[in-house]
Motif scaffolding. Structure first.
Motif, PDB file in Angstrom:
ATOM      1  N   LYS A   1       0.853  -1.181   0.000  1.00 46.65           N
ATOM      2  CA  LYS A   1       0.000   0.000   0.000  1.00 46.65           C
ATOM      3  C   LYS A   1       0.892   1.234   0.000  1.00 46.65           C
ATOM      4  CE  LYS A   1      -3.827  -2.399   0.694  1.00 46.65           C
ATOM      5  NZ  LYS A   1      -4.964  -2.436  -0.221  1.00 46.65           N
ATOM      6  N   THR A   2       0.374   2.302  -0.566  1.00 45.20           N
ATOM      7  CA  THR A   2       1.117   3.552  -0.561  1.00 45.20           C
ATOM      8  C   THR A   2       0.124   4.689  -0.646  1.00 45.20           C
ATOM      9  OG1 THR A   2       2.919   4.779  -1.572  1.00 45.20           O
ATOM     10  CG2 THR A   2       1.387   3.708  -3.070  1.00 45.20           C
ATOM     11  N   GLN A   3       0.571   5.893  -0.377  1.00 41.99           N
ATOM     12  CA  GLN A   3      -0.271   7.066  -0.449  1.00 41.99           C
ATOM     13  C   GLN A   3       0.070   7.840  -1.712  1.00 41.99           C
ATOM     14  OE1 GLN A   3      -2.650   7.552   1.833  1.00 41.99           O
ATOM     15  NE2 GLN A   3      -2.011   5.675   2.857  1.00 41.99           N
ATOM     16  N   GLY A   4      -0.844   8.626  -2.203  1.00 40.45           N
ATOM     17  CA  GLY A   4      -0.563   9.462  -3.360  1.00 40.45           C
ATOM     18  C   GLY A   4      -1.716   9.427  -4.329  1.00 40.45           C
ATOM     19  N   PRO A   5      -1.676  10.298  -5.317  1.00 39.87           N
ATOM     20  CA  PRO A   5      -2.759  10.352  -6.301  1.00 39.87           C
ATOM     21  C   PRO A   5      -2.816   9.089  -7.138  1.00 39.87           C
ATOM     22  CG  PRO A   5      -0.895  11.684  -7.004  1.00 39.87           C
ATOM     23  CD  PRO A   5      -0.604  11.240  -5.608  1.00 39.87           C
ATOM     24  N   ALA A   6      -3.995   8.787  -7.676  1.00 44.93           N
ATOM     25  CA  ALA A   6      -4.174   7.582  -8.489  1.00 44.93           C
ATOM     26  C   ALA A   6      -3.319   7.672  -9.744  1.00 44.93           C
ATOM     27  CB  ALA A   6      -5.640   7.421  -8.855  1.00 44.93           C
ATOM     28  N   GLU A   7      -2.714   6.528 -10.119  1.00 48.05           N
ATOM     29  CA  GLU A   7      -1.858   6.480 -11.295  1.00 48.05           C
ATOM     30  C   GLU A   7      -2.675   6.045 -12.506  1.00 48.05           C
ATOM     31  OE1 GLU A   7       2.548   4.725 -12.454  1.00 48.05           O
ATOM     32  OE2 GLU A   7       1.385   3.854 -10.819  1.00 48.05           O
ATOM     33  N   ARG A   8      -2.278   6.528 -13.692  1.00 42.45           N
ATOM     34  CA  ARG A   8      -3.009   6.169 -14.900  1.00 42.45           C
ATOM     35  C   ARG A   8      -2.868   4.684 -15.198  1.00 42.45           C
ATOM     36  NH1 ARG A   8      -1.729   9.784 -19.902  1.00 42.45           N
ATOM     37  NH2 ARG A   8      -3.228   8.272 -20.749  1.00 42.45           N
ATOM     38  N   ILE A   9      -3.924   4.088 -15.711  1.00 40.19           N
ATOM     39  CA  ILE A   9      -3.964   2.657 -15.989  1.00 40.19           C
ATOM     40  C   ILE A   9      -3.726   2.435 -17.481  1.00 40.19           C
ATOM     41  CG2 ILE A   9      -5.430   0.604 -15.999  1.00 40.19           C
ATOM     42  CD1 ILE A   9      -6.846   1.755 -13.549  1.00 40.19           C
ATOM     43  N   ALA A  10      -2.813   1.535 -17.807  1.00 43.08           N
ATOM     44  CA  ALA A  10      -2.542   1.198 -19.207  1.00 43.08           C
ATOM     45  C   ALA A  10      -3.372   0.000 -19.654  1.00 43.08           C
ATOM     46  CB  ALA A  10      -1.056   0.898 -19.402  1.00 43.08           C
TER      47      ALA A  10
ATOM     48  N   ALA B   1       8.684   2.054 -17.717  1.00 45.49           N
ATOM     49  CA  ALA B   1       9.910   1.457 -17.184  1.00 45.49           C
ATOM     50  C   ALA B   1      10.402   0.333 -18.089  1.00 45.49           C
ATOM     51  CB  ALA B   1       9.670   0.935 -15.762  1.00 45.49           C
ATOM     52  N   ARG B   2       9.470  -0.494 -18.586  1.00 42.66           N
ATOM     53  CA  ARG B   2       9.863  -1.600 -19.458  1.00 42.66           C
ATOM     54  C   ARG B   2      10.421  -1.088 -20.781  1.00 42.66           C
ATOM     55  NH1 ARG B   2       8.593  -7.060 -19.942  1.00 42.66           N
ATOM     56  NH2 ARG B   2       8.511  -6.932 -17.680  1.00 42.66           N
ATOM     57  N   ILE B   3       9.829  -0.029 -21.310  1.00 43.40           N
ATOM     58  CA  ILE B   3      10.341   0.531 -22.570  1.00 43.40           C
ATOM     59  C   ILE B   3      11.748   1.074 -22.384  1.00 43.40           C
ATOM     60  CG2 ILE B   3      10.032   2.422 -24.217  1.00 43.40           C
ATOM     61  CD1 ILE B   3       7.020   2.030 -23.927  1.00 43.40           C
TER      62      ILE B   3
ATOM     63  N   PRO C   1       3.306  -1.069 -28.132  1.00 46.34           N
ATOM     64  CA  PRO C   1       2.325  -2.173 -28.226  1.00 46.34           C
ATOM     65  C   PRO C   1       2.905  -3.523 -27.822  1.00 46.34           C
ATOM     66  CG  PRO C   1       2.212  -0.767 -30.176  1.00 46.34           C
ATOM     67  CD  PRO C   1       3.427  -0.345 -29.415  1.00 46.34           C
ATOM     68  N   GLN C   2       4.132  -3.822 -28.249  1.00 51.04           N
ATOM     69  CA  GLN C   2       4.701  -5.120 -27.923  1.00 51.04           C
ATOM     70  C   GLN C   2       5.083  -5.201 -26.444  1.00 51.04           C
ATOM     71  OE1 GLN C   2       4.558  -7.646 -29.857  1.00 51.04           O
ATOM     72  NE2 GLN C   2       5.499  -8.987 -28.350  1.00 51.04           N
ATOM     73  N   VAL C   3       5.572  -4.098 -25.873  1.00 50.22           N
ATOM     74  CA  VAL C   3       5.887  -4.083 -24.442  1.00 50.22           C
ATOM     75  C   VAL C   3       4.622  -4.334 -23.629  1.00 50.22           C
ATOM     76  CG1 VAL C   3       6.550  -2.566 -22.539  1.00 50.22           C
ATOM     77  CG2 VAL C   3       7.951  -2.653 -24.595  1.00 50.22           C
ATOM     78  N   LEU C   4       3.540  -3.672 -23.991  1.00 53.94           N
ATOM     79  CA  LEU C   4       2.301  -3.842 -23.245  1.00 53.94           C
ATOM     80  C   LEU C   4       1.779  -5.274 -23.366  1.00 53.94           C
ATOM     81  CD1 LEU C   4       0.184  -2.530 -21.508  1.00 53.94           C
ATOM     82  CD2 LEU C   4      -0.949  -1.688 -23.571  1.00 53.94           C
ATOM     83  N   ARG C   5       1.870  -5.856 -24.548  1.00 55.15           N
ATOM     84  CA  ARG C   5       1.430  -7.251 -24.732  1.00 55.15           C
ATOM     85  C   ARG C   5       2.250  -8.182 -23.844  1.00 55.15           C
ATOM     86  NH1 ARG C   5      -0.959 -10.633 -28.820  1.00 55.15           N
ATOM     87  NH2 ARG C   5       0.008 -12.702 -28.858  1.00 55.15           N
ATOM     88  N   GLN C   6       3.560  -7.927 -23.759  1.00 54.79           N
ATOM     89  CA  GLN C   6       4.410  -8.779 -22.935  1.00 54.79           C
ATOM     90  C   GLN C   6       4.036  -8.657 -21.458  1.00 54.79           C
ATOM     91  OE1 GLN C   6       8.546  -7.962 -23.406  1.00 54.79           O
ATOM     92  NE2 GLN C   6       9.206  -9.815 -22.361  1.00 54.79           N
ATOM     93  N   LEU C   7       3.744  -7.452 -21.002  1.00 59.61           N
ATOM     94  CA  LEU C   7       3.347  -7.257 -19.611  1.00 59.61           C
ATOM     95  C   LEU C   7       2.023  -7.960 -19.314  1.00 59.61           C
ATOM     96  CD1 LEU C   7       4.302  -3.500 -19.139  1.00 59.61           C
ATOM     97  CD2 LEU C   7       5.433  -5.479 -18.130  1.00 59.61           C
ATOM     98  N   VAL C   8       1.100  -7.937 -20.264  1.00 59.39           N
ATOM     99  CA  VAL C   8      -0.172  -8.651 -20.091  1.00 59.39           C
ATOM    100  C   VAL C   8       0.090 -10.152 -19.956  1.00 59.39           C
ATOM    101  CG1 VAL C   8      -2.320  -9.303 -21.248  1.00 59.39           C
ATOM    102  CG2 VAL C   8      -1.586  -6.910 -21.230  1.00 59.39           C
ATOM    103  N   ASP C   9       0.955 -10.700 -20.818  1.00 61.73           N
ATOM    104  CA  ASP C   9       1.259 -12.133 -20.748  1.00 61.73           C
ATOM    105  C   ASP C   9       1.865 -12.498 -19.397  1.00 61.73           C
ATOM    106  OD1 ASP C   9       0.316 -12.479 -23.276  1.00 61.73           O
ATOM    107  OD2 ASP C   9       2.283 -12.646 -24.242  1.00 61.73           O
TER     108      ASP C   9
ATOM    109  N   GLU D   1      -8.390  -5.554 -20.943  1.00 59.95           N
ATOM    110  CA  GLU D   1      -8.819  -4.268 -21.501  1.00 59.95           C
ATOM    111  C   GLU D   1      -7.606  -3.353 -21.626  1.00 59.95           C
ATOM    112  OE1 GLU D   1     -11.672  -0.417 -20.449  1.00 59.95           O
ATOM    113  OE2 GLU D   1     -11.500  -2.095 -19.050  1.00 59.95           O
ATOM    114  N   ILE D   2      -7.297  -2.964 -22.847  1.00 59.19           N
ATOM    115  CA  ILE D   2      -6.201  -2.023 -23.096  1.00 59.19           C
ATOM    116  C   ILE D   2      -6.777  -0.616 -23.152  1.00 59.19           C
ATOM    117  CG2 ILE D   2      -4.312  -1.393 -24.629  1.00 59.19           C
ATOM    118  CD1 ILE D   2      -3.991  -4.135 -23.354  1.00 59.19           C
TER     119      ILE D   2
END
Length: 485
Positions: free
Chosen positions: A46-55, A70-72, A93-101, A482-483
């Protein structure tokens, strides 16, 4: 010794370590939708702070935009490609697909009760540092310098080791190699003696459903473009390929005719050592092939041409001094005695620095009031003293020459117009490519067949690779993903 192509298992411990040692990026952190920001330490933190954007949302967990960034950053560092907005956009796109996998793999491991102790993760990170010839503090400093939290690397290690354990369970249950399969491979090896074989590396991107085809094809084309721009093929393969050889930079070892499917066989038959293919579509996805070498099967001699010698400097055109003409002007500053030569030279240097153009030169020549100063008219360069010929054709138009000293004083020259024909060098014969020496004839009696245990091990690895692809494909098909743009 001739053997089956070396297929490295994606679920072997050594493979996981090799992938990371080669610079595999850290995995994304997980957190539940609508929960506070989860720090890099994992979904429970858990941490405090504003909500981060969701990819992206993967079932009940999210991948944040900072995870993707960070992955890119690490992908760019590993692949040796230029960090620019255009490159990051191509890789996203490929980085995001890899993170989903990876998220799907971790969720499946959790469902099956597979967990990796922290000590095992720390040991794997220690091996990463050793294989990169650095200590743990140096590795952490390197990641920090690239703005990649160490905790994301820990999550990547956890994902790799978890998926390895899951696959080991499936392999024990489902992969069985019979004697007839080993016999068939040995017969194929004998039949291929003398035929071409290729030392190949690949990047493979799976297509799980027809509606993904266009997206995956574009991702493959982006990776091809990165390699052609100077990116490191092996690093990109480690980063993005979904084949068993990804951990070793996409290495497939020596591949012979008939070992791959018809589309890849056809592509290889048209390639030479050092060539990169465009994306090749097969029933399972898109392949990008790199042929590193080529030879007849059974021979240790490479058929790749030897490295070309460095190019010789091309002869440059030379000025034709016999036909060259220049419009030249001069300023003469006489020296009444030898004792005054230094003072005259200093005066001439000061005057030369103040001249900015031919018009400026004319005005200063008139101001000197010396009859010898002024326009010398159009001169043939061949009539000048040998020491002045190169100066007349070489100094920039409208700029004064260096101060020329003689016992009688100082002279400054300027060329305001110039007509210098050039003498073109004779054409050079095009260098002929040097063919690689023909390999010696192959005697089948000299071919040492691989042991049956080695063939069985390679078949298990190939079967396991196919099983891993199907397993992950099924996880994707049943998941809610959901992307978000």
């Amino acid at each position: 010794m001739q053997s089956l192509r070396a297929v490295r298992s994606a679920f072997a411990v050594a493979t996981a370590c090799a992938l990371l040692a080669a610079g595999a990026p850290a995995a994304a952190q997980t957190r539940a939708p609508n929960a506070p920001n989860a720090p890099a330490g994992g979904p429970a933190a858990k941490t405090q702070g504003p909500a981060e954007r969701i990819a992206a949302v993967v079932n009940d967990e999210v991948i944040s935009l900072s995870d993707v960034h960070a992955r890119i950053r690490l992908a760019l560092l590993n692949a040796g490609v230029q960090d620019s907005a255009e490159t990051r956009q191509r890789l996203t796109p490929q980085v995001l697909r890899q993170l989903v996998d990876e998220r799907l793999q971790l969720q499946e491991a959790k469902r099956l009760g597979v967990s990796i102790p922290s000590k095992e993760i720390d040991e794997a990170i220690g091996r990463i540092a050793e294989q990169n010839r650095m200590g743990r503090p140096q590795l952490e400093a390197l990641l920090k310098a690239q703005n990649v939290p160490l905790s994301t690397l820990r999550e990547q290690v956890r994902a790799l080791l978890s998926w390895q354990r899951v696959m080991q369970r499936r392999i024990r249950q489902e992969v069985v190699i019979g004697d007839e399969e080993i016999d068939a491979v040995m017969q194929r090896i004998k039949a291929n003696i003398g035929k071409p074989e290729y030392l190949v590396a690949e990047i493979f991107l799976a297509v799980d459903s027809p509606d993904q085809d266009e997206e995956v094809r574009r991702n493959a084309e982006r990776l091809v473009e990165e390699v052609r721009r100077g990116g490191n093929f092996a690093a990109l393969a480690r980063q993005f390929s979904q084949s068993a050889g990804a951990a070793s930079g996409g290495d497939m070892g020596w591949v012979r005719t008939g070992e791959l499917n018809a589309e890849l066989d056809k592509t290889l038959s048209t390639m030479r050592a050092g060539q990169l293919s465009s994306p090749v579509r097969t029933a399972t996805g898109y392949h990008v092939l790199l042929v590193r070498d080529q030879r007849p099967f059974g021979s240790n001699a490479s058929t790749a041409p030897p490295p070309a010698p460095p190019p010789r400097p091309r002869p440059q055109p030379k000025p034709d001094l016999a036909k060259a003409k220049v419009n030249m002007k001069q300023i003469v500053i006489p020296a009444p005695s030898k004792e005054e030569l230094k003072a005259v030279q200093a005066q001439a240097e000061k005057l030369r620095k103040s001249i900015k153009s031919c018009t400026d030169f004319d005005e200063k020549a008139r101001a000197m009031g010396i009859p010898e100063s002024g326009d010398m008219g159009t001169l043939r360069v061949k009539d000048l003293a040998p020491g002045l010929q190169q100066l007349a054709v070489g100094i920039p138009l409208g700029q004064p020459s260096p101060v020329l000293m003689s016992p009688g004083g100082a002279v400054i020259l300027i060329v305001c117009k110039r007509n210098v024909p050039m003498i073109e060098p004779p054409p050079e014969a095009e260098p002929q490519p040097v063919a690689a020496p023909a390999p010696p004839p192959i005697d089948p009696k000299d071919i040492k067949m691989p042991p049956r245990e080695e063939i069985e091990r390679d078949l298990i690895n190939e079967r396991a690779d196919l099983l891993a692809r199907r397993y992950l494909r099924d996880l994707r098909r049943t998941a809610f993903v959901e992307i978000r743009n």
